[in-house]
Design a protein around this motif. Sequence first.
Motif, PDB file in Angstrom:
ATOM      1  N   ASP A 275     -20.232   0.200  -7.198  1.00  0.00           N
ATOM      2  CA  ASP A 275     -19.811  -1.194  -7.023  1.00  0.00           C
ATOM      3  C   ASP A 275     -19.105  -1.489  -5.871  1.00  0.00           C
ATOM      4  OD1 ASP A 275     -18.221  -3.454  -7.425  1.00  0.00           O
ATOM      5  OD2 ASP A 275     -17.329  -2.793  -9.326  1.00  0.00           O
ATOM      6  N   PRO A 276     -19.711  -2.567  -4.870  1.00  0.00           N
ATOM      7  CA  PRO A 276     -19.116  -2.801  -3.673  1.00  0.00           C
ATOM      8  C   PRO A 276     -17.784  -3.131  -3.595  1.00  0.00           C
ATOM      9  CG  PRO A 276     -20.585  -4.329  -4.268  1.00  0.00           C
ATOM     10  CD  PRO A 276     -20.801  -3.330  -5.476  1.00  0.00           C
ATOM     11  N   ASP A 277     -17.482  -3.781  -4.543  1.00  0.00           N
ATOM     12  CA  ASP A 277     -16.001  -4.339  -4.597  1.00  0.00           C
ATOM     13  C   ASP A 277     -14.771  -3.186  -4.930  1.00  0.00           C
ATOM     14  OD1 ASP A 277     -16.757  -6.767  -4.487  1.00  0.00           O
ATOM     15  OD2 ASP A 277     -16.893  -7.273  -6.688  1.00  0.00           O
ATOM     16  N   LYS A 278     -15.403  -2.056  -5.597  1.00  0.00           N
ATOM     17  CA  LYS A 278     -14.662  -0.870  -5.723  1.00  0.00           C
ATOM     18  C   LYS A 278     -14.604  -0.173  -4.349  1.00  0.00           C
ATOM     19  CE  LYS A 278     -14.634   0.717 -10.669  1.00  0.00           C
ATOM     20  NZ  LYS A 278     -15.171   1.722 -11.355  1.00  0.00           N
ATOM     21  N   GLN A 279     -15.628  -0.101  -3.599  1.00  0.00           N
ATOM     22  CA  GLN A 279     -15.744   0.621  -2.332  1.00  0.00           C
ATOM     23  C   GLN A 279     -14.916  -0.173  -1.379  1.00  0.00           C
ATOM     24  OE1 GLN A 279     -19.514   0.907  -0.662  1.00  0.00           O
ATOM     25  NE2 GLN A 279     -20.458   1.866  -2.385  1.00  0.00           N
ATOM     26  N   GLN A 280     -14.979  -1.386  -1.452  1.00  0.00           N
ATOM     27  CA  GLN A 280     -14.155  -2.410  -0.480  1.00  0.00           C
ATOM     28  C   GLN A 280     -12.496  -2.121  -0.868  1.00  0.00           C
ATOM     29  OE1 GLN A 280     -15.228  -3.843   2.200  1.00  0.00           O
ATOM     30  NE2 GLN A 280     -13.370  -4.822   2.740  1.00  0.00           N
ATOM     31  N   LEU A 281     -12.197  -2.076  -1.970  1.00  0.00           N
ATOM     32  CA  LEU A 281     -10.902  -1.873  -2.611  1.00  0.00           C
ATOM     33  C   LEU A 281     -10.311  -0.613  -2.059  1.00  0.00           C
ATOM     34  CD1 LEU A 281      -8.535  -3.184  -3.732  1.00  0.00           C
ATOM     35  CD2 LEU A 281      -9.107  -2.296  -5.815  1.00  0.00           C
ATOM     36  N   ALA A 282     -10.904   0.539  -2.285  1.00  0.00           N
ATOM     37  CA  ALA A 282     -10.603   1.795  -2.002  1.00  0.00           C
ATOM     38  C   ALA A 282     -10.406   1.882  -0.383  1.00  0.00           C
ATOM     39  CB  ALA A 282     -11.772   2.621  -2.304  1.00  0.00           C
ATOM     40  N   THR A 283     -11.255   1.424   0.318  1.00  0.00           N
ATOM     41  CA  THR A 283     -11.187   1.503   1.778  1.00  0.00           C
ATOM     42  C   THR A 283      -9.879   0.567   2.345  1.00  0.00           C
ATOM     43  OG1 THR A 283     -13.654   1.560   1.866  1.00  0.00           O
ATOM     44  CG2 THR A 283     -12.274   0.937   3.973  1.00  0.00           C
ATOM     45  N   GLU A 284      -9.736  -0.472   1.767  1.00  0.00           N
ATOM     46  CA  GLU A 284      -8.670  -1.320   2.312  1.00  0.00           C
ATOM     47  C   GLU A 284      -7.300  -0.664   1.822  1.00  0.00           C
ATOM     48  OE1 GLU A 284      -9.200  -4.911   0.497  1.00  0.00           O
ATOM     49  OE2 GLU A 284     -10.721  -5.751   1.954  1.00  0.00           O
ATOM     50  N   THR A 285      -7.188  -0.084   0.641  1.00  0.00           N
ATOM     51  CA  THR A 285      -6.124   0.667   0.275  1.00  0.00           C
ATOM     52  C   THR A 285      -5.800   2.014   0.835  1.00  0.00           C
ATOM     53  OG1 THR A 285      -6.572  -0.297  -1.878  1.00  0.00           O
ATOM     54  CG2 THR A 285      -4.970   1.774  -1.885  1.00  0.00           C
ATOM     55  N   LEU A 286      -6.722   2.798   1.023  1.00  0.00           N
ATOM     56  CA  LEU A 286      -6.483   4.067   1.912  1.00  0.00           C
ATOM     57  C   LEU A 286      -6.312   3.694   3.407  1.00  0.00           C
ATOM     58  CD1 LEU A 286      -9.140   6.112   0.358  1.00  0.00           C
ATOM     59  CD2 LEU A 286      -6.905   6.472   0.347  1.00  0.00           C
ATOM     60  N   ILE A 287      -6.773   2.532   3.922  1.00  0.00           N
ATOM     61  CA  ILE A 287      -6.379   2.090   5.227  1.00  0.00           C
ATOM     62  C   ILE A 287      -4.955   1.654   5.618  1.00  0.00           C
ATOM     63  CG2 ILE A 287      -6.828   0.573   7.136  1.00  0.00           C
ATOM     64  CD1 ILE A 287      -9.752   0.670   6.636  1.00  0.00           C
ATOM     65  N   LYS A 288      -4.511   1.028   4.328  1.00  0.00           N
ATOM     66  CA  LYS A 288      -3.061   0.559   4.417  1.00  0.00           C
ATOM     67  C   LYS A 288      -2.059   1.663   4.329  1.00  0.00           C
ATOM     68  CE  LYS A 288      -0.346  -2.757   1.638  1.00  0.00           C
ATOM     69  NZ  LYS A 288      -0.241  -3.859   0.573  1.00  0.00           N
ATOM     70  N   ALA A 289      -2.527   2.701   3.462  1.00  0.00           N
ATOM     71  CA  ALA A 289      -1.743   4.002   3.190  1.00  0.00           C
ATOM     72  C   ALA A 289      -1.584   4.622   4.280  1.00  0.00           C
ATOM     73  CB  ALA A 289      -2.397   4.680   2.140  1.00  0.00           C
ATOM     74  N   GLY A 290      -2.421   4.616   5.517  1.00  0.00           N
ATOM     75  CA  GLY A 290      -2.356   5.123   6.601  1.00  0.00           C
ATOM     76  C   GLY A 290      -1.937   6.920   6.466  1.00  0.00           C
ATOM     77  N   PRO A 291      -0.701   7.584   7.171  1.00  0.00           N
ATOM     78  CA  PRO A 291      -0.548   8.818   7.064  1.00  0.00           C
ATOM     79  C   PRO A 291      -0.201   9.242   5.597  1.00  0.00           C
ATOM     80  CG  PRO A 291       0.724   7.809   8.729  1.00  0.00           C
ATOM     81  CD  PRO A 291      -0.153   6.552   7.938  1.00  0.00           C
ATOM     82  N   LYS A 292      -0.077   8.369   4.704  1.00  0.00           N
ATOM     83  CA  LYS A 292       0.313   8.764   3.420  1.00  0.00           C
ATOM     84  C   LYS A 292      -0.927   9.492   2.582  1.00  0.00           C
ATOM     85  CE  LYS A 292       3.868   5.272   2.441  1.00  0.00           C
ATOM     86  NZ  LYS A 292       4.083   4.414   1.735  1.00  0.00           N
ATOM     87  N   ALA A 293      -2.235   8.895   3.215  1.00  0.00           N
ATOM     88  CA  ALA A 293      -3.521   9.588   2.726  1.00  0.00           C
ATOM     89  C   ALA A 293      -3.845  10.737   3.326  1.00  0.00           C
ATOM     90  CB  ALA A 293      -4.581   8.337   2.687  1.00  0.00           C
ATOM     91  N   LYS A 294      -3.077  11.397   4.075  1.00  0.00           N
ATOM     92  CA  LYS A 294      -3.401  12.790   4.754  1.00  0.00           C
ATOM     93  C   LYS A 294      -4.273  13.590   3.964  1.00  0.00           C
ATOM     94  CE  LYS A 294       0.978  14.876   5.044  1.00  0.00           C
ATOM     95  NZ  LYS A 294       2.060  15.515   5.970  1.00  0.00           N
ATOM     96  N   SER A 295      -3.829  13.701   2.796  1.00  0.00           N
ATOM     97  CA  SER A 295      -4.324  14.739   1.906  1.00  0.00           C
ATOM     98  C   SER A 295      -6.065  14.581   1.707  1.00  0.00           C
ATOM     99  CB  SER A 295      -3.866  14.961   0.399  1.00  0.00           C
ATOM    100  OG  SER A 295      -3.941  13.655  -0.225  1.00  0.00           O
TER     101      SER A 295
END
Length: 667
Positions: A40-60
């Motif tokens: 689902d491209p919408d899920k892909q896009q949302l996941a990308t945007e969310t993780l980019i926004k999270a920044g260092p919080k997504a280091k794991s």
Amino acid sequence: MTATALLLLIPLSAPPEAPADPIIEGRPVLAWIADLSSKDPDKQQLATETLIKAGPKAKSAVPALIKLLGATDTRRESAVNILGAIGPDAKEAVPALLELLPKESALVFFVDDVALALARIDGPKPEATRALLLSFTKCTGIVLLTSQTMREYAPQVVPHVVALCGDQDANIRRRAVQALGKLKREGGKVPQKTLYELAGDGTKDIPKTLEKLLHDDDVQVRMRTAYAIARVAPQLAEKTIPVVITVMRCEKLWKKVGNVHAVEIFLPVANQAAKELIPLLDSDQERVRTWAIHTLAGLPVREQLETALAKSKKPRIRQGAATALGLQNAKSIPALKSALADTEFDVRFAAAQALVNVGYQDSDALAAAVPVLIEGLQVPDKRVYLEATLTLRRVGEFAKAAIPALKKLLGNEKPEVRLEVALALVDIDNKDAEPVPVLIETLKSNNEASATRAAKALTELGPLAKDALPELMKHFAAKSPHLRLWAAEAVARIDPKQAPKAVEVIVGLLKDKKYKTSMVRSYSLVALKRIGAPAKSALPTLVDLLKDDGPFHVDVALAMIAIDPDGEKLGYDWLRSVLTNTGHDDYYDLVEMLPEFGKVAKPLVPELVKLLGSSTPYFRHNAIDALAALGPDAKDALPELKKLAESDTQPNIRKAAVKAVKKIEAE
């Protein structure tokens, strides 16, 4: 106690717990990572945007993201951008990111994302700068110059580019020096600092690097360096003069770089360059001489050229100086007039041609050139008398003294010469039928291009060209639409009784769908406008065209106005409806053409006065020009024009309004 017993007394420690998967936006990081692989491209896009926004919080997520760098779809780009957002905590991804950089020149689209991610994780990398330098897209010559990496990290990236100027690969050096030369280029429509300004101290080694590259083994590197110096290190520009001239004089080197447009290179040191270029006007290599002429013509060195024209002892230098001055501006007219008395014909002839070039709005200058051009008609050299003929044609009505000499050439053995002479005679005096036989002869030839030129000339002769009617009408079915059109217009203007047949040809072109957006339609409409009343049978077609979705509606309306009183009403009604509706599809086209309306604009004065109040300066200016062309017929516009002349915010509009008021008030 024994050691073994003591060990038994130590409580066993529990195994270390794995760190909990961080929660971002209510979901574990690994869940978002999983969504990157969703169909689902919408899920892909949302996941990308969310993780980019999270920044260092997504280091794991770094290990999982490193694995995704091996993908060949959009997951790889998402992983790159997320890693860049994580920043220094994603340092273990640096080797994998470096592997994504292209090693050779390539058409790529994501290299800036990789370079930017590397810079945000571990600082800008020379390898990334090299990859950006080599990369290009369909619309960008060097990706590096438009990259976000360069704009964000210019102080670090520019020194990388400077270092690449010493690369063993000549292609790398060429692109590196080219990039340096564009660092001061303005970026985009929004005012912002240039890359050179952003780089700050990162530019300190550029001048000495460029000076060294002027002596590079690769001639293309040397020429690109010359351009770069003019743009970013003009204090070194004088050193480019011998380098560029050496290349242009050596045919072997010239073939490797092509013609060097050296005006930009020499502009910072124009006077010094002129001293070296003027002697080249006497070069025995015509290629070098021509290059020197055009380079000098583009430099602000008029005084030096005029001195060479008046005082050089070498005729070829005087001739070349005259030609160069003829490519500049009207300020050279006095010097060129003086050169008409030169002892050498070649110099006189060059001065005469130059006068026509720069004096096209100066009747005295044009008339002064005619005697020498007549002299050129009598030189037994086809190149010379053909050039004289072509130049006299440009002089037009002021060349009537040349008519007897031109008529002698109507019997020339070369058909191309006879045609050019006939065309010149028509342009000089369209009340003389003597060129008609040559034009008829050309119509009979198999050369459609020449026949088209002949037909076009015959339109200007009217009834004097009645003998050409049979041959013109044969071309009503010509393969070339342009020949058909000019033949039809010529017939209608030569004999209005034949206009219905001719107009039928033009209407056929207007109805042909393959010419709907072609200039053939525009030319056909202008032809109907020139034919005027005899083209009345075209009116129904014009009414239909005014309603279609094609272009050139303004031309349609103008043709209707020229043809018929009924068409005039319809045409003016349409023009008014557009001028009072800024949202109309044809509004811009109409306003753009207003300065060309002339007396046709008289019934539109009220609408033009309203246009003077437009918030768009360009529209106000065009309305002013249209009113000025009407002269006293636009007296109702004087109050508004005087207001603009006094208080408009644009100096050019105030100036135009002042001129318009003078023309309108003139009696």
